[in-house]
Design a protein around this motif. Structure first.
Motif, PDB file in Angstrom:
ATOM      1  N   GLN A   2       0.282  -0.914   0.208  1.00 39.90           N
ATOM      2  CA  GLN A   2      -0.369  -0.219  -0.109  1.00 39.90           C
ATOM      3  C   GLN A   2       1.094   1.758  -0.517  1.00 39.90           C
ATOM      4  N   ASN A  19      -6.425   0.325   9.807  1.00 44.24           N
ATOM      5  CA  ASN A  19      -6.515  -0.753   9.220  1.00 44.24           C
ATOM      6  C   ASN A  19      -5.014  -0.333   8.289  1.00 44.24           C
ATOM      7  N   TRP A  20      -4.300  -0.068   9.229  1.00 37.81           N
ATOM      8  CA  TRP A  20      -2.827  -0.039   7.909  1.00 37.81           C
ATOM      9  C   TRP A  20      -2.416  -1.373   7.907  1.00 37.81           C
ATOM     10  N   GLN A  21      -1.801  -1.463   6.632  1.00 40.70           N
ATOM     11  CA  GLN A  21      -0.988  -2.855   6.090  1.00 40.70           C
ATOM     12  C   GLN A  21       0.161  -2.668   6.951  1.00 40.70           C
ATOM     13  N   ARG A  22       0.346  -4.278   7.672  1.00 36.57           N
ATOM     14  CA  ARG A  22       2.171  -4.792   8.057  1.00 36.57           C
ATOM     15  C   ARG A  22       2.687  -3.875   6.886  1.00 36.57           C
ATOM     16  N   ARG A  25       6.023  -8.224   5.722  1.00 36.89           N
ATOM     17  CA  ARG A  25       5.792  -9.866   6.537  1.00 36.89           C
ATOM     18  C   ARG A  25       6.293 -10.378   7.425  1.00 36.89           C
TER      19      ARG A  25
END
Lengths: 416, 116
Positions: A2, A19-22, A25
């Motif tokens: 994102q 809801n921020w994307q990590r 991974r």
């Protein structure tokens, strides 16, 4: 990945920023990769990033025994400059400086690179002669640099004691306006996020315990999470490089020393540039948060304990107070030590080794942070092609046997 | 702050009286001209950099100004022993609790033999 933007900020505000994307991974290790980078500091993460982005090698693992940027990347005083004397070093650090200038845009991550300029003070006639020589060399290499006299320094930093009565009077300085500071955590995180977005596996809390070597060629590593195979391995492990080299049966001319730094309580803005002094040995800048960031010298003895000695802190603060009497009652908040791998000639090692496929990028000593993008850029190119990049070539490990040292020890601006 | 026992002064003094001078027990090649580039480079630049017990050269710079050896742990920074030039350490990475006494005696007698 994102992308971050002003619009995204507004959009996420509507869902209370939940809801921020990590940013990256946390994958389980695969059995094999094309390239393994040992060490998840700034240089290691950036190497993986450039391998994926510029050379299309995306099947890469970064193996880190602790957590990202938990070592020297987040333990330095964040100064970025390129005013080195010798052509080889100037080329490397200036390459890095050019990458810094577009780094936030490139990574889509604000590394808060602030080109507020760096002053390297001269306190004796010999200091001033060395400064003139270095500034001339810089200009011939296309690096912005000028010599200032006492008045020029006083105008830039009104709070500095530039009087003749000082124990070590300020006679002038070299001034590099394009130099400055960057936020070190953001550098590690930005490169990690960028590398991860290209498919690089970042394996934290994974410690390399040995190398798999057959017929003089490396083909993998042993780790505490099982064996991982790769035909090309780059070790970028700063203070622990010597320990890794020993596992591979290689000797490096490195000695690990504690280098310490400290930050004060936050103050109102009072210092808008970076001041370094080789002669009295202290360097100082003020962070955006307002605290003074102060760097000391290395302890003279070898050490792996991440703390420094009290006499060294005391000497540094004496120097700072001598230059800035206004800071005499500022209280210090935190003090810490990082382990730096110093080379006899104060220049790094970017090199192949006698083990085929095994490369080392180490020996940055006290000045590695500023080189993060440049070092990684040329190291990634070397790993991808199997031949050392022309900018990296003079920093081969062979120079300690051929005698072709790049002797920046006395010549660098400060702090080696 | 280290408190270092100078084996020549026989006193334990503060760290600031001393300077570290790198790894101990490095012998200069007897015939430098006969060294290969490899050997000479190794002698000049390549040092042990252990994580653990290390033998170092220190100088009592503002004391007796003599050089001596220190056995120190590079993680805990504990100083395990100090000993004079020409002597061998009794605490080593192989024998962190101290070498067996007969080995030390043997070393000492060997050394005395060499000196005599």
């Amino acid at each position: 990945m994102q992308r971050y933007s002003g619009f995204g900020l507004v959009k996420h505000a509507l869902s209370h920023h939940e809801n921020w994307q990590r940013q990256w991974r946390n994958p389980t290790p695969k059995k094999a990769y094309d390239v393994i980078i040992v060490g998840g500091g700034g240089h290691g993460l950036a190497t993986a990033y450039y391998l994926a982005k510029e050379h299309g090698i995306k099947n890469v693992a970064v193996i880190e025994k602790g957590w990202l940027g938990g070592g020297n990347t987040a333990r330095n005083t964040t100064i970025v400059r390129s005013n080195y004397l010798w052509d080889e070093a100037a080329a490397l650090y200036e390459h890095s400086m050019k990458l810094w200038e577009g780094l936030s845009q490139d990574l889509n991550y604000n590394v808060m690179f602030s080109q507020r300029g760096v002053l390297n003070l001269g306190h004796t006639l010999q200091d001033m002669r060395d400064i003139q020589r270095r500034v001339n060399a810089n200009r011939l290499n296309g690096i912005d640099s000028e010599v200032l006299d006492t008045k020029g320094v006083q105008e830039l930093v009104p709070i500095m004691d530039c009087s003749k009565n000082a124990r070590y009077p300020v006679l002038g300085a070299s001034w590099q306006p394009r130099a400055g500071v960057a936020r070190h955590d953001a550098v590690a995180w930005g490169f990690a996020r960028g590398a991860d977005a290209h498919g690089v596996d970042i394996l934290q809390q994974t410690e390399v315990t040995g190398f798999k070597i057959r017929d003089g060629r490396v083909y993998g590593v042993h780790t505490n999470r099982g064996d991982i195979e790769a035909k090309t391995i780059g070790c970028v492990a700063a203070g622990n490089s010597g320990v890794l080299a020993k596992m591979a049966g290689i000797k490096l001319p490195l000695e690990s020393h504690p280098l310490q730094a400290l930050v004060s309580e936050p103050l109102k803005p009072v210092l808008d540039t970076v001041v370094m002094s080789n002669h009295v040995h202290g360097y100082i800048s003020q962070s955006d948060k307002g605290d003074l960031v102060i760097g000391a010298g290395i302890d003279g003895y070898n050490g792996y304990g991440q703390r420094g000695s009290y006499p060294t802190v005391e000497h540094t603060l004496q120097a700072i107070v001598e230059m800035f009497p206004i800071f005499s009652r500022v209280r210090m908040n935190r003090q810490w030590g990082g382990i730096v791998d110093t080379c006899p000639d104060a220049c790094p090692i970017l090199s192949k080794t006698k083990v085929k496929g095994l490369y080392f990028n180490c020996g940055w000593g006290t000045g590695g942070f500023k080189a993060t993008p440049g070092s990684a850029h040329v190291f990634a190119a070397s790993l991808a092609k199997g031949e050392m990049h022309p900018i990296a070539a003079p920093f081969s490990i062979d120079r300690f046997n051929t005698g072709a040292l790049v002797d920046e020890h006395g010549a660098a601006g400060v702090a080696h | 702050m280290f408190y270092i026992h100078c084996p020549y002064c026989g006193e334990t003094r503060e760290e600031e009286e001393f300077h570290p001078k790198g790894q101990a027990h490095i012998a200069r090649p007897l015939d430098p001209d006969a060294c290969s580039d490899e050997e000479w480079g190794d002698y000049l630049f390549f040092r042990d950099n252990p994580r653990g017990i290390h033998h170092e050269l220190w100088v009592h710079a503002v004391g007796c100004r003599k050089f001596f050896n220190v056995t120190r742990h590079t993680v805990t920074y504990e100083i395990l022993e100090t000993y004079k030039m020409g002597e061998q350490p009794s605490i080593t990475a192989e024998h962190p609790e101290g070498r067996p006494t007969d080995a030390v005696d043997q070393q000492a007698s060997l050394r005395d033999g060499v000196r005599a």
